[in-house]
Design a protein around this motif. Structure first.
Motif, short mmCIF file in Angstrom:
data_model
loop_
_atom_site.label_atom_id
_atom_site.label_comp_id
_atom_site.label_asym_id
_atom_site.label_seq_id
_atom_site.Cartn_x
_atom_site.Cartn_y
_atom_site.Cartn_z
N ILE A 4 41.91 -7.54 -5.83
CA ILE A 4 41.15 -7.44 -7.07
C ILE A 4 40.87 -8.81 -7.67
O ILE A 4 41.73 -9.69 -7.71
N LEU A 20 48.14 -4.23 -13.85
CA LEU A 20 47.81 -4.28 -12.42
C LEU A 20 48.90 -4.96 -11.60
O LEU A 20 49.13 -4.61 -10.45
N ASP A 23 51.29 -2.45 -10.49
CA ASP A 23 50.69 -1.29 -9.83
C ASP A 23 50.57 -1.59 -8.34
O ASP A 23 49.81 -2.46 -7.92
N TYR A 26 47.35 -2.30 -6.11
CA TYR A 26 46.46 -3.44 -6.29
C TYR A 26 47.18 -4.77 -6.14
O TYR A 26 48.38 -4.89 -6.41
N VAL A 66 37.71 -5.59 -11.21
CA VAL A 66 38.12 -4.76 -12.36
C VAL A 66 37.56 -5.43 -13.61
O VAL A 66 37.80 -6.62 -13.85
N GLU A 93 35.69 -1.57 -9.35
CA GLU A 93 36.77 -0.59 -9.27
C GLU A 93 36.87 0.22 -10.56
O GLU A 93 36.78 -0.31 -11.67
N THR A 94 37.07 1.53 -10.43
CA THR A 94 37.42 2.38 -11.56
C THR A 94 38.94 2.43 -11.62
O THR A 94 39.59 2.96 -10.72
N TYR A 95 39.51 1.86 -12.69
CA TYR A 95 40.97 1.75 -12.77
C TYR A 95 41.54 2.80 -13.71
O TYR A 95 41.21 2.84 -14.91
N HIS A 97 45.24 4.04 -14.93
CA HIS A 97 46.67 3.76 -14.91
C HIS A 97 47.43 5.01 -14.48
O HIS A 97 47.05 6.14 -14.84
N VAL A 113 37.79 1.96 -17.19
CA VAL A 113 39.21 1.63 -17.26
C VAL A 113 39.89 2.65 -18.16
O VAL A 113 39.45 2.87 -19.29
#
Length: 223
Positions: A4, A20, A23, A26, A66, A93-95, A97, A113
């Motif tokens: 990313i 991120l 996570d 990523y 992102v 990117e569609t992030y 959580h 997001v």
């Protein structure tokens, strides 16, 4: 693990990088901003690359973006970055959580997001490049258009619509079936119970100081 690049190097990017980084889906490798903002530097040791040089530094075939810019100028700054990065060949990117809950069957818009505690109910829609901050509720059949910012604690009720490039402030409420016009600013704690016009500003009245001090209030009324 998806590699990313964050689009942004200010407060929003700092917050998203913290999410991120933890996570496992990523791996953030750098930042990109308009060249004139490079003087602000990077975040957490990540290199910052100007938009004019980013395809050479981070190939669009290997890295995804992102969106980590804020809501400046009615979200137009983030919108401009989004469009130019798309034109440069990047996938946005569609992030979502891991602690958000998305129940809608509709795909979230590219580059949106969604942060912890947010709930997107069945049949709701979220447009491209829109930010849904922590603890937001997007109720059934509501729709949020592209390039919007929905701040923490907001409730957008069933079948309500928020049109493009609008900012909805902390703990605001949009009543069911109401339409918030495009390029609106809705202040923290505001209650929107009627349709609004484009470019409208709707602010809740700030809490006024009570005529008693805190000590006198406790004495006479209790807490």
């Amino acid at each position: 693990m998806t590699k990313i690049i964050l689009a942004g190097n200010a407060v929003t990017a700092n917050i998203l990088y913290a999410y991120l980084r933890d996570d496992r889906r990523y791996h953030v490798v750098g930042l990109t901003v308009d060249d004139e903002f490079l003087s602000l530097g990077g975040i957490g040791g990540l290199p910052a690359v100007g938009l004019s040089e980013v395809p050479a530094a981070f190939s669009p075939e290997q890295y995804r973006i992102v969106m980590a810019a804020g809501y400046s100028d009615l979200n137009r700054v983030r919108e401009s970055l989004f469009v130019r990065l798309k034109h440069a060949g990047y996938a946005i990117e569609t992030y979502v959580h891991p602690d958000a809950r998305v129940y809608t069957e509709h795909a979230l818009g590219d580059g949106s997001v969604v942060l912890p505690g947010a709930v997107i109910e069945p049949h709701a829609r979220v447009g491209a490049n829109t930010v849904v901050w922590c603890n937001v509720t997007l109720a059934h059949h509501c729709s949020i258009a592209e390039n919007c910012w929905i701040a923490a604690g907001t409730v957008v009720s069933g079948q309500a619509k928020v049109k493009r490039n609008s900012f909805i402030g902390v703990n605001a409420t949009v009543v069911n079936n109401v339409v918030v016009g495009d390029y609106n600013i809705v202040g923290a704690g505001a209650l929107i119970s009627k349709d609004t016009k484009s470019y409208g500003v709707h602010l809740a009245r700030s809490a006024e100081p009570f005529r008693y001090s805190a000590e006198d209030y406790v004495k006479y009324f209790g807490v």
